[in-house]
Every structure is written in C-alpha cells, then in structure tokens.
Design an enzyme around this catalytic site. Sequence first.
Site, PDB file in Angstrom:
ATOM      1  N   GLU A   1       2.532  -1.018   4.448  1.00 15.93           N
ATOM      2  CA  GLU A   1       2.072   0.458   4.201  1.00 15.93           C
ATOM      3  C   GLU A   1       3.543   1.069   3.787  1.00 15.93           C
ATOM      4  OE1 GLU A   1      -0.485   2.222   3.618  1.00 15.93           O
ATOM      5  OE2 GLU A   1      -2.084   1.122   4.526  1.00 15.93           O
TER       6      GLU A   1
ATOM      7  N   HIS B   1       0.816  -1.345  -0.004  1.00 13.62           N
ATOM      8  CA  HIS B   1      -0.004   0.076  -0.047  1.00 13.62           C
ATOM      9  C   HIS B   1       1.038   1.282  -0.002  1.00 13.62           C
ATOM     10  CE1 HIS B   1      -3.483  -2.617   1.990  1.00 13.62           C
ATOM     11  NE2 HIS B   1      -2.208  -2.998   2.236  1.00 13.62           N
TER      12      HIS B   1
ATOM     13  N   ASP C   1      -3.392   2.498  -4.751  1.00 15.52           N
ATOM     14  CA  ASP C   1      -2.105   1.961  -4.257  1.00 15.52           C
ATOM     15  C   ASP C   1      -1.593   0.704  -4.701  1.00 15.52           C
ATOM     16  OD1 ASP C   1      -4.340   1.769  -2.470  1.00 15.52           O
ATOM     17  OD2 ASP C   1      -2.845   1.116  -0.900  1.00 15.52           O
TER      18      ASP C   1
END
Length: 280
Positions: free
Chosen positions: A107, A43, A164
């Site tokens: 992330e 992400h 993403d």
Amino acid sequence: MKTKLLTLAAAALLAACASPTLQIDKTHVSENQDSRAQFLILHYTVLDFDKSMKVLTTGGKVSAHYLVQDNPSKVYQLVDENRRAWHAGVSYWGGATNLNSASIGIEIVNAGFTDTPLGRVYAPYPQQQIDDVIQLTREIVARHGIRSDRILGHNDIAPGRKQDPGPEFPWKQLADAGLIAWPDAAQVQIKRAIYEVGPVPDVNWFQQRLAQVGYQTPRTGEFDVATREVISTFQMKYRPANFAGDMDAETAALLEVVTTPGGMLMKQPRAADSQVRSAY
C-alpha cells in the site's frame, strides 16, 4: 497439603495422556517447489498516513504486507510475508483468482483522485516514495522469485472496481529499473502508423488480446462498460496521458505489441521469468 497432592496428581495424569511430539524426518527436500507468493500487487491508500496506518492495522478488515509513507518516505512492514494479508479482494489475473492467498501487497500512501468540475484529477507520487517502492519491489521479487508479468496494480486484477495505483504511478520507472517488461517503442510506432491509416481492430480483437495479457475481460463482442474499463486500465499503465477507454489506433498498437512474442523488452533478463513452475 491434600489439595497440593491432588493438583500434582492431576498434572501427572494430564502429562501422561498428552500425545508425544511427532518426530519428523527433514533430511529429504523436494526440488519441486517455489514460494507461495506468486504475485506482487501495488495499491494506493486514498488516505493520509495516519489514517492509512489505522485502517490497515486495526478493525478495518483490510491490510497489506507493507505501507510506504509519502512525506517523508518510509517503509513499514505490517504483515509477515509468509502470512496472508487482506489486500486484493475479489481478483483475477491470467486464470488465477482470490489473489490474497498467493500475493504480497504494498500500500502506497497517496490521495488517489478528486472529481472536479474539470474532470477527475489524480494525485502525484513523490519521487523518493517511488524510489522506495522500487527498492522494496526489487527485494520482494528477489526473495520470492516473482515473475515480471506478475508485478501488478490493484486495477489490473480488478478493472473497473479499482483504479489504484492510478495513472500517476510511473510504471515505466519499474521497467527502467529492470523489474517489468515494457512495449518496444519502435514496434509500437510502426503498428500505430498502420492502424492510423487502416481500420482499427474490432471489439472481439480487443477483448481477445486483453484476455491474453491476463485481464478478466468480457468476451461478448460488445463494446460494453466492462470492456471499456479493462481498456482504460491497460491505458493507465502503458499510455497514462489518455485513459478514456477508447479503442483507438495507439491503444491497438500497444496491445498488439504487448501480446506479440518479442514485443515486450526487459532491461535485463530475470531468472524468475524462466524458472519452471507448477501451473497456478
């Protein structure tokens, strides 16, 4: 004194009523098992580092197993790999749904995109950050035996709803690192030349092939918004210079090679890709 005796008596009574600890024999171990983590999802945060850390660790109802800072690059573990992080949301890949329960999420601090008068502009990734993501990915997939075709972007498992890690994420570097397969450029060139002089396949063909890759794809026979979004997601990975979602010759060539046996090349074989697994 009386109060003390009553307290001791109550404690003794509770102890007597408590169930004894169950003794479990662990000498027999089944060979029919693997890790609960079957997917690795990448992400971007669309926030700076401080805001990303706050959202992922406090009351934002979203989390990830790892956060990779941008400048300077640094890797933070936020959730134990054996626990479920809330990162994938509504998701699908190759028949599997609700991927939070079977995935590890990374992330990456990145601003995402900005809409400008000249169009949407995506933020680049610092190379050191990418290097750290590659190393982290290598270590995670080694620990859990995650297959190369299950190292995915958030957009892969939620096309249209998510973009993403975006077209600036260098998936080819993951291929060069031996983590994922990549379309054979020679085969793509041949197929592209054919489609440039002949008709490009119709929307039914595109929908069937995209579903074969793993995407949740409409099977309507209509070139609708959802189909364009899936094509755009596919292009972001394999042809990031143009991800308008059009059914053009180059995209058809890439899609045919990706879905043809022998069309995807690995820099080196990965044992996880040939392991016997339970059907998901």
